[in-house]
Design an enzyme around this catalytic site. Sequence first.
Site, PDB file in Angstrom:
ATOM      1  CB  CYS A 164     -23.937  62.585 -44.549  1.00  0.00           C
ATOM      2  SG  CYS A 164     -23.455  61.387 -45.828  1.00  0.00           S
TER       3      CYS A 164
ATOM      4  CG  HIS B  29     -23.369  59.813 -57.372  1.00  0.00           C
ATOM      5  ND1 HIS B  29     -24.471  59.014 -57.177  1.00  0.00           N
ATOM      6  CD2 HIS B  29     -22.497  59.061 -58.094  1.00  0.00           C
ATOM      7  CE1 HIS B  29     -24.276  57.837 -57.747  1.00  0.00           C
ATOM      8  NE2 HIS B  29     -23.093  57.837 -58.302  1.00  0.00           N
TER       9      HIS B  29
ATOM     10  CG  HIS C 110     -22.687  55.088 -54.255  1.00  0.00           C
ATOM     11  ND1 HIS C 110     -21.517  55.609 -54.785  1.00  0.00           N
ATOM     12  CD2 HIS C 110     -23.509  56.149 -54.081  1.00  0.00           C
ATOM     13  CE1 HIS C 110     -21.635  56.910 -54.924  1.00  0.00           C
ATOM     14  NE2 HIS C 110     -22.829  57.262 -54.502  1.00  0.00           N
TER      15      HIS C 110
ATOM     16  CD  GLU D 158     -28.128  52.788 -51.395  1.00  0.00           C
ATOM     17  OE1 GLU D 158     -28.986  52.283 -50.624  1.00  0.00           O
ATOM     18  OE2 GLU D 158     -27.898  54.015 -51.440  1.00  0.00           O
TER      19      GLU D 158
ATOM     20  CB  THR E 195     -29.486  54.583 -47.833  1.00  0.00           C
ATOM     21  OG1 THR E 195     -28.541  54.992 -48.828  1.00  0.00           O
ATOM     22  CG2 THR E 195     -29.201  53.159 -47.395  1.00  0.00           C
TER      23      THR E 195
ATOM     24  CB  CYS F 199     -28.929  57.131 -44.608  1.00  0.00           C
ATOM     25  SG  CYS F 199     -28.603  58.728 -45.340  1.00  0.00           S
TER      26      CYS F 199
ATOM     27  CB  SER G 116     -26.377  63.656 -55.901  1.00  0.00           C
ATOM     28  OG  SER G 116     -26.842  63.568 -54.576  1.00  0.00           O
TER      29      SER G 116
ATOM     30  CG  ASN H  92     -28.276  62.983 -51.158  1.00  0.00           C
ATOM     31  OD1 ASN H  92     -28.222  64.161 -50.825  1.00  0.00           O
ATOM     32  ND2 ASN H  92     -27.202  62.319 -51.557  1.00  0.00           N
TER      33      ASN H  92
ATOM     34  CB  SER I  46     -22.169  63.806 -52.343  1.00  0.00           C
ATOM     35  OG  SER I  46     -23.192  64.065 -53.279  1.00  0.00           O
TER      36      SER I  46
END
Length: 323
Positions: free
Chosen positions: A17, A46, A79, A131, A169, A199, A227, A229, A271
């Site tokens: 991203c 990450h 983060h 985070e 996020t 996000c 990670s 996400n 990531s």
Amino acid sequence: MLKKGIKLLLSRPRGFCAGVERAIETVEKALALWGAPIYVKHEIVHNRYVVDGLKAKGAVFIEDLDQVPIGARLIYSAHGVSPAVREQAKNRKLIEIDATCGLVTRVHSAVKRYAGLGYQIILIGHRNHVEVIGTHGEAPDVTTIVESLDDVESLTFAEDVKLFYITQTTLSLDDVKEITEALISKYPKIETLPSSSICYATTNRQMALREITDLTDLVLVVGDPQSSNSNRLREVASKREITSYLINDEYEIQSGWLNDVKIIGLTAGASTPESIVQRCIQKLMELGVTEVEDVVYTNEDVVFQLPKPIVTAFSGSVRTKGT
């Protein structure tokens, strides 16, 4: 025996991203401008491959600021960090370069603002995630971390207490929906931001995977186990009772997973480098995938500007070379 006739659906968007691209470029530019070592608080993102690649170029990833020499340059990861970390950096006369994702900064600012207005803050997220640790540090005395529906049930705020909630996020849309609905049911007057604090990239990747999940027999998410996400992406499939695995790279793909599989869905965390995704695609083709189709949910065109110290120094370097 190789499996034949398997179709592979590639979810898009996937992988890097804008916040991740900015963070990685920040470290690379800092190394180019000032040379090694460049110190980074926590892993910049990450992903093992990204971190190892930057280590090889001279980045030094640390958790304790006492490991950073007095007066050295220090980059904050995507983060984010707490005010206490920034204060420690100033006490050590470190040159700070902030690569915190702008969307994380937005969450920090909201927590600080509402705490200053006398609200109790409910932060939805994983309490041990870096985070969340940084965000909680903005107003630790008035912030309660909520990870689950059980945590919501355990809350004991009085009816007249002003409440504000916000989220990490990188959470799952499914989980956040359940928790926020429970919060609103318990505290109807609770407030939040006008738009979600999850996000855009996390949302897009989850929605894109939802588009194909029901068509698949197997979902593979390429991403690091650390990670958040990436883990949430795997959960998108598993919660819909689709067999799913989180893999670092092509070496973790097991041929047995493809038994009786006709359609595979593949995505990657925010990531994860696209080069790793392509290696996984090649491996799956060796194992019997004969058709590959891109399934595009949306196109992303977000770009975040590099931190000001990098922009200023790089511009000066270019002008010097040109004179």
